[in-house]
Scaffold this motif. Sequence first.
Motif, PDB file in Angstrom:
ATOM      1  N   VAL A 189       0.832  -1.203   0.000  1.00 45.80           N
ATOM      2  CA  VAL A 189       0.000   0.000   0.000  1.00 45.80           C
ATOM      3  C   VAL A 189       0.870   1.259   0.000  1.00 45.80           C
ATOM      4  CG1 VAL A 189      -1.711   1.337   1.302  1.00 45.80           C
ATOM      5  CG2 VAL A 189      -1.942  -1.155   1.119  1.00 45.80           C
ATOM      6  N   ARG A 190       1.862   1.276   0.868  1.00 44.92           N
ATOM      7  CA  ARG A 190       2.692   2.483   0.994  1.00 44.92           C
ATOM      8  C   ARG A 190       3.588   2.688  -0.225  1.00 44.92           C
ATOM      9  NH1 ARG A 190       3.769   1.915   7.549  1.00 44.92           N
ATOM     10  NH2 ARG A 190       1.524   1.864   8.049  1.00 44.92           N
ATOM     11  N   ALA A 191       4.105   1.598  -0.787  1.00 51.51           N
ATOM     12  CA  ALA A 191       4.893   1.726  -2.020  1.00 51.51           C
ATOM     13  C   ALA A 191       4.004   2.217  -3.156  1.00 51.51           C
ATOM     14  CB  ALA A 191       5.526   0.383  -2.373  1.00 51.51           C
ATOM     15  N   TYR A 192       2.808   1.661  -3.253  1.00 53.28           N
ATOM     16  CA  TYR A 192       1.873   2.063  -4.305  1.00 53.28           C
ATOM     17  C   TYR A 192       1.600   3.559  -4.234  1.00 53.28           C
ATOM     18  CZ  TYR A 192      -2.454   2.433  -7.010  1.00 53.28           C
ATOM     19  OH  TYR A 192      -3.405   2.801  -7.921  1.00 53.28           O
ATOM     20  N   ARG A 205       0.909   0.880 -14.315  1.00 46.73           N
ATOM     21  CA  ARG A 205      -0.049   0.104 -13.531  1.00 46.73           C
ATOM     22  C   ARG A 205       0.738  -0.684 -12.484  1.00 46.73           C
ATOM     23  NH1 ARG A 205      -4.198  -3.103 -17.063  1.00 46.73           N
ATOM     24  NH2 ARG A 205      -5.448  -2.839 -15.192  1.00 46.73           N
ATOM     25  N   ILE A 206       0.276  -0.581 -11.254  1.00 46.30           N
ATOM     26  CA  ILE A 206       0.974  -1.199 -10.123  1.00 46.30           C
ATOM     27  C   ILE A 206       0.022  -2.133  -9.395  1.00 46.30           C
ATOM     28  CG2 ILE A 206       2.238  -0.777  -7.973  1.00 46.30           C
ATOM     29  CD1 ILE A 206       2.808   2.071  -9.019  1.00 46.30           C
ATOM     30  N   GLY A 207       0.472  -3.347  -9.147  1.00 48.12           N
ATOM     31  CA  GLY A 207      -0.359  -4.320  -8.444  1.00 48.12           C
ATOM     32  C   GLY A 207       0.456  -5.209  -7.535  1.00 48.12           C
ATOM     33  N   LEU A 208      -0.236  -6.157  -6.953  1.00 44.97           N
ATOM     34  CA  LEU A 208       0.362  -7.141  -6.052  1.00 44.97           C
ATOM     35  C   LEU A 208       0.036  -8.522  -6.609  1.00 44.97           C
ATOM     36  CD1 LEU A 208       0.714  -7.306  -2.373  1.00 44.97           C
ATOM     37  CD2 LEU A 208      -1.101  -8.791  -3.173  1.00 44.97           C
ATOM     38  N   ILE A 241      -7.561 -10.668   0.643  1.00 48.67           N
ATOM     39  CA  ILE A 241      -8.643 -10.189  -0.225  1.00 48.67           C
ATOM     40  C   ILE A 241      -9.503  -9.162   0.508  1.00 48.67           C
ATOM     41  CG2 ILE A 241     -10.725 -10.896  -1.473  1.00 48.67           C
ATOM     42  CD1 ILE A 241      -9.252 -13.633  -1.908  1.00 48.67           C
ATOM     43  N   GLU A 242      -9.837  -9.457   1.751  1.00 49.24           N
ATOM     44  CA  GLU A 242     -10.672  -8.530   2.526  1.00 49.24           C
ATOM     45  C   GLU A 242      -9.938  -7.230   2.822  1.00 49.24           C
ATOM     46  OE1 GLU A 242     -13.992  -8.699   3.416  1.00 49.24           O
ATOM     47  OE2 GLU A 242     -13.781 -10.210   1.858  1.00 49.24           O
ATOM     48  N   PHE A 243      -8.635  -7.320   2.999  1.00 53.51           N
ATOM     49  CA  PHE A 243      -7.848  -6.117   3.254  1.00 53.51           C
ATOM     50  C   PHE A 243      -7.995  -5.121   2.113  1.00 53.51           C
ATOM     51  CE2 PHE A 243      -3.603  -3.960   2.972  1.00 53.51           C
ATOM     52  CZ  PHE A 243      -3.734  -3.190   4.118  1.00 53.51           C
ATOM     53  N   PHE A 244      -7.903  -5.607   0.878  1.00 50.79           N
ATOM     54  CA  PHE A 244      -8.010  -4.706  -0.268  1.00 50.79           C
ATOM     55  C   PHE A 244      -9.456  -4.332  -0.577  1.00 50.79           C
ATOM     56  CE2 PHE A 244      -3.775  -6.603  -1.056  1.00 50.79           C
ATOM     57  CZ  PHE A 244      -3.051  -5.418  -1.035  1.00 50.79           C
ATOM     58  N   ASN A 245     -10.399  -5.136  -0.131  1.00 51.18           N
ATOM     59  CA  ASN A 245     -11.819  -4.810  -0.326  1.00 51.18           C
ATOM     60  C   ASN A 245     -12.328  -3.822   0.717  1.00 51.18           C
ATOM     61  OD1 ASN A 245     -12.572  -6.172  -2.653  1.00 51.18           O
ATOM     62  ND2 ASN A 245     -12.922  -8.091  -1.574  1.00 51.18           N
ATOM     63  N   ALA A 266      -5.864   1.006   1.585  1.00 55.34           N
ATOM     64  CA  ALA A 266      -5.689  -0.255   0.862  1.00 55.34           C
ATOM     65  C   ALA A 266      -6.746  -0.424  -0.228  1.00 55.34           C
ATOM     66  CB  ALA A 266      -5.761  -1.435   1.836  1.00 55.34           C
ATOM     67  N   LYS A 267      -7.909   0.155  -0.010  1.00 55.51           N
ATOM     68  CA  LYS A 267      -9.019  -0.015  -0.955  1.00 55.51           C
ATOM     69  C   LYS A 267      -8.756   0.658  -2.300  1.00 55.51           C
ATOM     70  CE  LYS A 267     -12.296   1.572   1.781  1.00 55.51           C
ATOM     71  NZ  LYS A 267     -13.681   1.915   2.196  1.00 55.51           N
ATOM     72  N   THR A 268      -7.800   1.557  -2.337  1.00 57.11           N
ATOM     73  CA  THR A 268      -7.482   2.258  -3.590  1.00 57.11           C
ATOM     74  C   THR A 268      -6.010   2.089  -3.949  1.00 57.11           C
ATOM     75  OG1 THR A 268      -7.123   4.305  -2.327  1.00 57.11           O
ATOM     76  CG2 THR A 268      -9.314   3.964  -3.293  1.00 57.11           C
ATOM     77  N   SER A 269      -5.472   0.913  -3.704  1.00 51.87           N
ATOM     78  CA  SER A 269      -4.032   0.715  -3.927  1.00 51.87           C
ATOM     79  C   SER A 269      -3.729  -0.452  -4.869  1.00 51.87           C
ATOM     80  CB  SER A 269      -3.317   0.475  -2.583  1.00 51.87           C
ATOM     81  OG  SER A 269      -3.704  -0.765  -2.036  1.00 51.87           O
ATOM     82  N   LEU A 270      -4.642  -0.745  -5.767  1.00 52.26           N
ATOM     83  CA  LEU A 270      -4.401  -1.793  -6.759  1.00 52.26           C
ATOM     84  C   LEU A 270      -4.876  -1.323  -8.125  1.00 52.26           C
ATOM     85  CD1 LEU A 270      -5.612  -5.084  -4.983  1.00 52.26           C
ATOM     86  CD2 LEU A 270      -3.259  -4.512  -5.563  1.00 52.26           C
TER      87      LEU A 270
END
Length: 281
Positions: A189-192, A205-208, A241-245, A266-270
Amino acid sequence: WGIATAAHQVEGNCHNNWSEFEKGFKDNGQPNIKNGQKSGIACDHWNLYLKDISLIKELGVSHYRFSVEWSKIEPNQGEFDEEVLNHYYKMIKSLLQNDIVPVITLHHFTHPLWFDRLGAFEKEENIDIFVSYCKRVFEEYSNLVQYWCTINEPGVVAVQGYFSGMFPPGKQNPQMAGIVLKNLLLSHVRAYKVLKKMKNGDHVRIGLVKNINQFDPWRRWHLLDWLISYYSNGFYNDSTIEFFNTGKFKVSIPGLVNVMHEEMEAKTSLDFFGLNYYSHN
């Protein structure tokens, strides 16, 4: 279609990372790695990358996901090796010249020994060190590389390194496994957030990358086996999954693990979710 590798898996001569773990032994005298195997020279991708890229092109695939080796890029804290950075630059340029899209993974299981000695992802304060490394790599290649993966399979790093002890640092501490998983997700999240604000951040585009394991009870009639499957799935899959949701992280196994954290960013980091799907337990 594409192909993927990890630096430690293919480059060879990785001496400043978990190669040290490969030399070690467990308390029972058995080597840390089965049969005492070592990555060593691997398939010498570091020196043979031009030949390997020609093989990639021959395969007819369009993308190559590879990791850059943090321990080579930053052999000592704050000291970046320009020769190594230039090596990856030449590799990226060669991929582009061959019409192959480069996809960079910033952390694929391995990191420098000095980072390990600082506690690595066991300590939340070390996240800034990881982000600093990410920034430097991003500065070098973001004008050439559109797709970036921050961390490959954080669940594997946490579970194999701190629950089963099969990966470095070889610990068996379920609570610490939960903490490490939380810190790895926070690192993404912080790197993103930092990278997206940098030059070219709007254009990449940055993802995990997350592998999803299917957990089934060994004996379908046995309540304990169902409980083990339920809690394993919760730790390994649902927590991420829940962390990013939702922005809420929670891993809980009665008597073993209880870690909770809230990080609404986290919800806006993918920009994408890298799905690895090949395991059934």
